[in-house]
Design a protein around this motif. Structure first.
Motif, short mmCIF file in Angstrom:
data_model
loop_
_atom_site.label_atom_id
_atom_site.label_comp_id
_atom_site.label_asym_id
_atom_site.label_seq_id
_atom_site.Cartn_x
_atom_site.Cartn_y
_atom_site.Cartn_z
N GLN A 11 4.02 -39.41 27.34
CA GLN A 11 5.41 -39.85 27.32
C GLN A 11 5.52 -41.31 27.76
O GLN A 11 6.30 -42.09 27.19
N LEU A 12 4.75 -41.68 28.77
CA LEU A 12 4.78 -43.05 29.27
C LEU A 12 4.31 -44.03 28.18
O LEU A 12 4.94 -45.07 27.95
N LEU A 13 3.23 -43.68 27.51
CA LEU A 13 2.73 -44.54 26.43
C LEU A 13 3.74 -44.67 25.30
O LEU A 13 3.93 -45.75 24.74
N LYS A 14 4.41 -43.57 24.97
CA LYS A 14 5.41 -43.62 23.91
C LYS A 14 6.59 -44.51 24.30
O LYS A 14 7.14 -45.23 23.46
N LEU A 15 6.98 -44.46 25.57
CA LEU A 15 8.05 -45.34 26.04
C LEU A 15 7.66 -46.81 25.89
O LEU A 15 8.44 -47.64 25.41
N LEU A 16 6.43 -47.13 26.30
CA LEU A 16 5.97 -48.52 26.21
C LEU A 16 5.82 -48.96 24.76
O LEU A 16 6.05 -50.13 24.43
N ARG A 17 5.45 -48.03 23.89
CA ARG A 17 5.32 -48.37 22.47
C ARG A 17 6.66 -48.81 21.90
O ARG A 17 6.74 -49.71 21.07
#
Length: 213
Positions: A11-17
């Protein structure tokens, strides 16, 4: 790579993406509904894996500047892109057969063919809005992380922050002709590539103008 991670890290990576300039610990904690310490632990793990790095700082209204965190190139490439490998083979074949000077037109023609095959699966699409809606859905399934959205002036656009051709497009923008041919044919539209990740944009944004009969 994402398959080996915990749900919070995904989820964190998707937010940063979706936030190319980066996000602060406070913003991530609020979005994920977890503590700042938990966010820091996840960031440390992702930094150690080479997926996330500290980016720029941002003024915070008189206090200490906020540190922003961004995806590395490895982090961006960790998301699934279901046919980028096939595109590389196609481009190499086209370049060998047609030469660099004819690349754009040939890739556009390939995109047209792809769209015609995809449209045959959805014979009941009638209106322009239905076609754009379905295209956003299909692109998302292909790995673009695409969504239809509405601009402040009411115009409907498709935004995507996981271009399946990103690495190739950085080297040669001609590859974008494949996407354009596909989108225009699928939606019976003229497509304007309004913002592009390969040119430093936060995402790829596509505007659709119905073709006149």
């Amino acid at each position: 790579m994402l398959n080996t991670m915990g749900e919070r890290q995904k989820q964190l990576l998707k937010l940063l993406r979706g936030k190319r300039p980066g996000m602060s610990v406070d913003e991530l904690a609020k979005s994920l509904e977890i503590t700042r310490n938990a966010v820091r632990q996840h960031l440390a793990s992702l930094e150690g894996a080479g997926l996330v790095t500290a980016g720029k700082t941002r003024p915070s209204g008189g206090g200490r500047p906020q540190q922003l965190y961004v995806l590395t190139e490895l982090g961006r490439e960790s998301f699934p892109r279901q046919y980028s490998w096939l595109a590389q083979l196609v481009v190499a074949s086209v370049q060998q057969e047609e030469g660099s000077e004819n690349m754009g037109k040939r890739l556009n023609d390939i995109g047209v063919g792809v769209a015609q095959q995809m449209r045959s699966q959805y014979p009941n699409l009638k209106t322009h809005e239905e076609k754009v809606d379905k295209l956003a859905e299909v692109m998302d399934q292909l790995g673009y992380n695409a969504k239809k959205t509405t601009m402040p002036d009411g115009e409907t656009v498709i935004e995507a922050d996981n271009c399946v051709f990103h690495r190739m497009a950085i080297k040669d923008r001609e590859i974008c002709h494949l996407d354009k041919g596909m989108m225009e044919t699928f939606t019976d539209s003229q497509v304007k590539h309004d913002e592009c990740m390969a040119e430093g944009g936060d995402l790829c944004r596509f505007r659709f103008s119905p073709k006149k009969e």
